[in-house]
Motif scaffolding. Structure first.
Motif, mmCIF file in Angstrom:
data_model
loop_
_atom_site.group_PDB
_atom_site.id
_atom_site.type_symbol
_atom_site.label_atom_id
_atom_site.label_comp_id
_atom_site.label_asym_id
_atom_site.label_seq_id
_atom_site.Cartn_x
_atom_site.Cartn_y
_atom_site.Cartn_z
ATOM 1 N N GLU A 150 -7.071 1.679 8.080
ATOM 2 C CA GLU A 150 -5.991 0.980 8.762
ATOM 3 C C GLU A 150 -5.143 0.239 7.751
ATOM 4 O OE1 GLU A 150 -8.109 -1.498 11.475
ATOM 5 O OE2 GLU A 150 -8.910 -2.772 9.910
ATOM 6 N N VAL A 151 -3.882 0.062 8.119
ATOM 7 C CA VAL A 151 -2.941 -0.720 7.324
ATOM 8 C C VAL A 151 -2.685 -2.004 8.106
ATOM 9 C CG1 VAL A 151 -0.636 -0.801 6.315
ATOM 10 C CG2 VAL A 151 -1.886 1.362 6.384
ATOM 11 N N VAL A 152 -2.826 -3.143 7.425
ATOM 12 C CA VAL A 152 -2.638 -4.439 8.072
ATOM 13 C C VAL A 152 -1.447 -5.119 7.415
ATOM 14 C CG1 VAL A 152 -3.682 -6.663 8.625
ATOM 15 C CG2 VAL A 152 -5.108 -4.615 8.518
ATOM 16 N N VAL A 153 -0.465 -5.495 8.237
ATOM 17 C CA VAL A 153 0.706 -6.216 7.744
ATOM 18 C C VAL A 153 0.289 -7.664 7.521
ATOM 19 C CG1 VAL A 153 3.078 -6.894 8.241
ATOM 20 C CG2 VAL A 153 2.228 -4.668 8.999
ATOM 21 N N ALA A 154 0.494 -8.180 6.315
ATOM 22 C CA ALA A 154 0.012 -9.513 5.965
ATOM 23 C C ALA A 154 0.707 -10.619 6.754
ATOM 24 C CB ALA A 154 0.178 -9.751 4.464
ATOM 25 N N ALA A 155 2.000 -10.502 6.995
ATOM 26 C CA ALA A 155 2.751 -11.565 7.662
ATOM 27 C C ALA A 155 2.380 -11.706 9.135
ATOM 28 C CB ALA A 155 4.245 -11.303 7.530
ATOM 29 N N THR A 156 2.153 -10.590 9.812
ATOM 30 C CA THR A 156 1.907 -10.639 11.254
ATOM 31 C C THR A 156 0.455 -10.387 11.641
ATOM 32 O OG1 THR A 156 2.398 -8.291 11.522
ATOM 33 C CG2 THR A 156 4.250 -9.833 11.726
ATOM 34 N N GLY A 157 -0.328 -9.769 10.765
ATOM 35 C CA GLY A 157 -1.701 -9.409 11.089
ATOM 36 C C GLY A 157 -1.801 -8.161 11.940
ATOM 37 N N GLU A 158 -0.679 -7.457 12.118
ATOM 38 C CA GLU A 158 -0.652 -6.243 12.924
ATOM 39 C C GLU A 158 -1.412 -5.124 12.211
ATOM 40 O OE1 GLU A 158 2.616 -3.077 14.698
ATOM 41 O OE2 GLU A 158 3.281 -4.739 13.430
ATOM 42 N N GLU A 159 -2.332 -4.482 12.938
ATOM 43 C CA GLU A 159 -3.134 -3.404 12.378
ATOM 44 C C GLU A 159 -2.603 -2.057 12.857
ATOM 45 O OE1 GLU A 159 -7.182 -4.076 13.478
ATOM 46 O OE2 GLU A 159 -7.299 -5.956 12.383
ATOM 47 N N LYS A 160 -2.442 -1.143 11.905
ATOM 48 C CA LYS A 160 -1.968 0.207 12.220
ATOM 49 C C LYS A 160 -3.006 1.199 11.709
ATOM 50 C CE LYS A 160 2.804 -1.229 11.836
ATOM 51 N NZ LYS A 160 4.138 -0.894 11.419
ATOM 52 N N PRO A 161 -3.847 1.732 12.614
ATOM 53 C CA PRO A 161 -4.887 2.670 12.170
ATOM 54 C C PRO A 161 -4.316 4.032 11.804
ATOM 55 C CG PRO A 161 -4.969 2.396 14.536
ATOM 56 C CD PRO A 161 -3.915 1.453 14.039
ATOM 57 N N PHE A 162 -4.999 4.708 10.874
ATOM 58 C CA PHE A 162 -4.617 6.069 10.514
ATOM 59 C C PHE A 162 -5.880 6.914 10.391
ATOM 60 C CE2 PHE A 162 -5.086 3.763 6.540
ATOM 61 C CZ PHE A 162 -5.816 4.615 5.743
ATOM 62 N N GLY A 163 -5.746 8.194 10.705
ATOM 63 C CA GLY A 163 -6.880 9.112 10.662
ATOM 64 C C GLY A 163 -6.723 10.220 9.650
ATOM 65 N N THR A 164 -5.516 10.385 9.131
ATOM 66 C CA THR A 164 -5.254 11.418 8.129
ATOM 67 C C THR A 164 -4.331 10.839 7.058
ATOM 68 O OG1 THR A 164 -3.285 12.231 9.274
ATOM 69 C CG2 THR A 164 -5.387 13.251 9.874
ATOM 70 N N PRO A 165 -4.273 11.467 5.894
ATOM 71 C CA PRO A 165 -3.335 11.008 4.867
ATOM 72 C C PRO A 165 -1.875 11.100 5.316
ATOM 73 C CG PRO A 165 -4.990 12.434 3.893
ATOM 74 C CD PRO A 165 -5.182 12.487 5.379
ATOM 75 N N GLU A 166 -1.569 12.054 6.184
ATOM 76 C CA GLU A 166 -0.200 12.192 6.671
ATOM 77 C C GLU A 166 0.192 11.001 7.545
ATOM 78 O OE1 GLU A 166 -2.530 14.681 6.957
ATOM 79 O OE2 GLU A 166 -1.774 15.855 5.271
ATOM 80 N N GLU A 167 -0.738 10.540 8.383
ATOM 81 C CA GLU A 167 -0.469 9.358 9.208
ATOM 82 C C GLU A 167 -0.280 8.128 8.326
ATOM 83 O OE1 GLU A 167 -3.560 8.853 12.113
ATOM 84 O OE2 GLU A 167 -3.204 10.812 13.008
ATOM 85 N N LEU A 168 -1.083 8.016 7.275
ATOM 86 C CA LEU A 168 -0.931 6.898 6.337
ATOM 87 C C LEU A 168 0.424 6.957 5.655
ATOM 88 C CD1 LEU A 168 -1.948 4.467 4.714
ATOM 89 C CD2 LEU A 168 -2.954 6.087 3.107
ATOM 90 N N ALA A 169 0.855 8.133 5.244
ATOM 91 C CA ALA A 169 2.159 8.281 4.596
ATOM 92 C C ALA A 169 3.278 7.846 5.540
ATOM 93 C CB ALA A 169 2.369 9.715 4.132
ATOM 94 N N ALA A 170 3.172 8.218 6.820
ATOM 95 C CA ALA A 170 4.188 7.818 7.782
ATOM 96 C C ALA A 170 4.205 6.311 7.974
ATOM 97 C CB ALA A 170 3.930 8.507 9.135
ATOM 98 N N ILE A 171 3.055 5.673 8.038
ATOM 99 C CA ILE A 171 2.975 4.217 8.180
ATOM 100 C C ILE A 171 3.576 3.534 6.970
ATOM 101 C CG2 ILE A 171 1.395 2.238 8.319
ATOM 102 C CD1 ILE A 171 -0.483 4.056 9.984
#
Length: 191
Positions: free
Chosen positions: A162-183
């Motif tokens: 998951e990618v977590v935005v430091a300012a807001t604490g919003e978590e964005k999970p990813f399951g593949t490298p492509e999803e991570l690239a899009a995030i």
């Protein structure tokens, strides 16, 4: 769990079994019949709980080591420390190279001051595997095969987290490298 921990717990269990056998062999069970078995069961429970605690602590430690903080032209990882990168590099490749080269040893870098580094977001990796593609190493020498394996074009990655935005604490999970690239692309465009 480290091999030394496994050896220590195996020795403790073997000693416990030996002492229980010795207790019965010497005839002490005739005097204190339930005590021997109760003590052994308690001891085995202590060993099992200790193993569970150590395994859980090791998983938490590895998860923390796999966390990569990303700021402006720099990343921070507790094992690698503060690392600068050029502006044109894809962030996914920068983070992948850090996670891929972790040793999970017990060296730990301190988080830098806010003046030196400020994280915009961080990437928590749950699972990371690089699988070799067979056509990348076909008909190549060992050195050129290793170079081809190191490039992202010749290796398939299994990457979740998951990618977590430091300012807001919003978590964005990813399951593949492509999803991570899009995030990471949307976070880079927003910045």
């Amino acid at each position: 769990m480290k091999k030394s921990n496994v050896i220590v717990f195996a020795l403790l269990a073997a000693i416990s079994v030996f002492l229980l056998w010795l207790w019965y062999f010497l005839g002490f069970n005739r005097v204190d019949d339930p005590l021997d078995l109760v003590l052994s069961i308690v001891w085995w429970a202590v060993i099992a709980v200790s193993i569970a605690v150590i395994v859980r602590a090791e998983r938490v430690r590895r998860r923390r080591i796999r966390t990569v903080y990303v700021g402006d032209n720099a990343t921070f990882n507790s094992e690698k420390g503060l690392m600068r990168f050029s502006e044109g590099e894809p962030m996914q490749d920068v983070v992948a190279s850090i996670v891929e080269n972790l040793k999970y040893d017990f060296t730990r870098e301190e988080f830098p001051d806010k003046e030196a580094f400020q994280a915009k977001y961080f990437v928590r990796t749950k699972e990371f595997r690089t699988e070799e593609s067979p056509e990348a190493v076909k008909d190549q020498s060992m050195e050129s095969a290793q170079t081809a394996l190191d490039s992202s074009a010749s290796a398939r990655r299994a990457w979740t987290g998951e990618v977590v935005v430091a300012a807001t604490g919003e978590e964005k999970p990813f399951g593949t490298p492509e999803e991570l690239a899009a995030i990471l692309t949307t976070l880079g465009a927003a910045a």
